[in-house]
Design an enzyme around this catalytic site. Structure first.
Site, PDB file in Angstrom:
ATOM      1  N   ASP A 134     -42.925 107.144  87.116  1.00 59.51           N
ATOM      2  CA  ASP A 134     -42.977 105.746  86.674  1.00 59.51           C
ATOM      3  C   ASP A 134     -44.413 105.303  86.438  1.00 59.51           C
ATOM      4  O   ASP A 134     -44.687 104.562  85.493  1.00 59.51           O
ATOM      5  CB  ASP A 134     -42.298 104.796  87.668  1.00 59.51           C
ATOM      6  CG  ASP A 134     -42.377 103.359  87.143  1.00 59.51           C
ATOM      7  OD1 ASP A 134     -41.820 103.101  86.061  1.00 59.51           O
ATOM      8  OD2 ASP A 134     -43.026 102.515  87.771  1.00 59.51           O
ATOM      9  N   LYS A 188     -38.947 102.786  91.898  1.00 57.21           N
ATOM     10  CA  LYS A 188     -40.020 102.436  92.839  1.00 57.21           C
ATOM     11  C   LYS A 188     -39.443 101.843  94.114  1.00 57.21           C
ATOM     12  O   LYS A 188     -39.876 102.128  95.216  1.00 57.21           O
ATOM     13  CB  LYS A 188     -40.959 101.405  92.211  1.00 57.21           C
ATOM     14  CG  LYS A 188     -41.903 101.965  91.185  1.00 57.21           C
ATOM     15  CD  LYS A 188     -43.000 100.972  90.865  1.00 57.21           C
ATOM     16  CE  LYS A 188     -42.528  99.791  90.067  1.00 57.21           C
ATOM     17  NZ  LYS A 188     -42.615  99.932  88.625  1.00 57.21           N
TER      18      LYS A 188
HETATM   19  N1  URA Z   1     -41.721  95.792  86.358  1.00 61.90           N
HETATM   20  C1  URA Z   1     -41.641  97.144  86.537  1.00 61.90           C
HETATM   21  O1  URA Z   1     -41.946  97.654  87.599  1.00 61.90           O
HETATM   22  N2  URA Z   1     -41.221  97.889  85.509  1.00 61.90           N
HETATM   23  C2  URA Z   1     -40.851  97.351  84.330  1.00 61.90           C
HETATM   24  O2  URA Z   1     -40.463  98.076  83.452  1.00 61.90           O
HETATM   25  C3  URA Z   1     -40.939  95.947  84.145  1.00 61.90           C
HETATM   26  C4  URA Z   1     -41.388  95.193  85.190  1.00 61.90           C
END
Ligand code: URA
Length: 436
Positions: free
Chosen positions: A163, A189
């Protein structure tokens, strides 16, 4: 098994779906530097237009979640709850909320992101505190959570590395606003944090990635259902992002306003949202009997200074200077200010969050390319919000800037943000719905 990236991109582009194994391969290869950014960008753009099936989304999210270490926070005795926003303009809620909730006996292993597109990021805001480090290795992360009940960090190299890389790439390649990409980014996350519950703030409006209640609801439902399939209770609030939240936009500006909220001196919308989301965290954690008990606990943490105290300890533990809480002039600032004034009298009908967010990026508060450094001291103070009355020449915004180029790039966009009406306007509601 090995795959051809152009073929996988082509399948997605043409509306086909990929297997779990193919999606895992993409994540694993990209994380190992075996796929170039341009191919992943093309794939992400295909997802923007074609979406993902439920099975694809589940596989993609799991692959991201397991692209690195997953925290084991079983040594933490307190219930572990986090909050995450889908991103907005002036959305600094995590900063005052986390210390207040931690002060009420909830552990928050908060992993945040950087600015994305025209929206700000909690990490960029935290890093305005001199010395503050947002990179913690898993051991330090766990230790601090056990000792202080709160960690404010980014993904380390080893936590959800997929990510971290895809997020930066999406920011620079126009591939942010797709429900599967946002849902997988946030949930991978959050699931890596070993949580007992999660509160989501799904932003809706011009300054959000979701522009209407229907798409915001779909995003919230997608994330709630990812949580359910991982046995993690998730409550989503749909909240307004048609105008900026609070009065401050920009990294140091927002840190100043966050400190004000912790002191009980913040603007009403920012304070209210902090309390609504925080209260839900206390309820999910089981430390409050209901929302009104939770609100009372949070109010008490503001009044007693317990929230500020937790923030001071976290700042110190993460290498920062806690004196900023007493003296916000220690935060970075910009060399110059410029006032934007109302061109005529009237009532503010619109203060467009997207225009304010984009003008903040042009000032240097956000990134236009993945490698860009942000300028932490630049920002915008919004003086006129929806419903306010202004007379001609009243200030509607103050811009903090460092170079004339920044200001010249920002002003045409910023000045277009306000629409004035002859007739009185109602302030917009803040909370638009709830999904659980
Ligand atoms: N926040 C995130 O962590 N990821 C996204 O794609 C959009 C907002």
């Amino acid at each position: 098994m090995s795959h051809s990236m152009p073929e996988l991109i082509g399948t997605k582009r043409d509306g086909g779906s990929l297997s779990a194994e193919q999606l895992e391969w993409i994540i694993a290869q990209y994380t190992a530097d075996q796929i170039p950014d341009y191919q992943i960008s093309a794939f992400l753009m295909a997802v923007i237009f074609r979406g993902m099936t439920d099975d694809e989304l589940a596989a993609w999210t799991d692959a991201m979640l397991h692209s690195g270490d997953v925290l084991d926070l079983s040594s933490t005795a307190l219930p572990k709850i986090d909050k995450h926003s889908t991103g907005g303009v002036g959305d600094k809620i995590s900063i005052p909320l986390a210390p207040l909730v931690a002060a009420c006996g909830v552990a928050i292993p908060m992993m945040s992101g950087r600015g994305l597109g025209h929206t700000g990021g909690t990490l960029d805001k935290l890093e305005t505190i001199p010395g503050f480090k947002t990179r913690l290795d898993p051991e330090a992360f766990t230790r601090q959570l056990d000792e202080l009940g709160l960690v404010l960090a980014g993904q380390s190299e080893t936590l959800v590395p997929a990510d971290r890389r895809i997020y930066a790439l999406r920011d620079a390649s126009g591939t942010v606003p797709a429900i599967p990409l946002i849902a997988s980014s946030i949930m991978s996350k959050k699931l890596a944090e070993d949580l007992d519950g999660l509160v989501l703030d799904v932003k809706i409006g011009s300054g959000a990635f979701m522009k209407d209640v229907a798409s915001g609801t779909a995003l919230a439902e997608t994330m709630v259902s990812i949580g359910r399939s991982h046995d993690t209770p998730v409550v989503g609030f749909l909240t307004d992002m048609d105008q900026p939240l609070g009065r401050e936009v920009g990294n140091a500006n927002e840190m100043v306003e966050s400190i004000a909220v912790l002191r009980g001196e913040g603007p009403p919308d920012t304070t209210e949202l902090t309390m609504v989301l925080g209260a839900e965290m206390l309820v999910l954690a089981g430390v409050a009997a209901g929302r009104s008990d939770a609100r009372a606990q949070l109010d008490a943490a503001v009044r007693s200074g317990a929230g500020l105290d937790v923030f001071a300890r976290v700042i110190t533990a993460q290498g920062g200077n806690p004196a900023v809480l007493e003296d916000p002039t220690l935060l970075p600032t910009a060399a110059h200010t410029h006032t934007v004034t109302a061109t005529r009298g009237g009532y503010v009908e619109r203060c467009d969050a997207l225009a304010v967010g984009r003008s903040a990026v042009r000032l240097g508060a956000g990134r236009q390319a993945k490698e860009d450094a942000i300028d932490p001291g630049v920002g915008i103070t919004v003086h006129a919000k929806v419903g306010d009355a202004v007379t001609e020449s009243d200030p509607v915004a103050t811009v903090r800037y460092n170079t004339e180029d920044q200001l010249n790039a920002c002003l045409p966009v910023l000045e277009s943000a306000w629409v004035l009406s002859e007739t009185p306007q109602q302030p917009v509601p803040l909370i638009l719905g709830e999904v659980s």
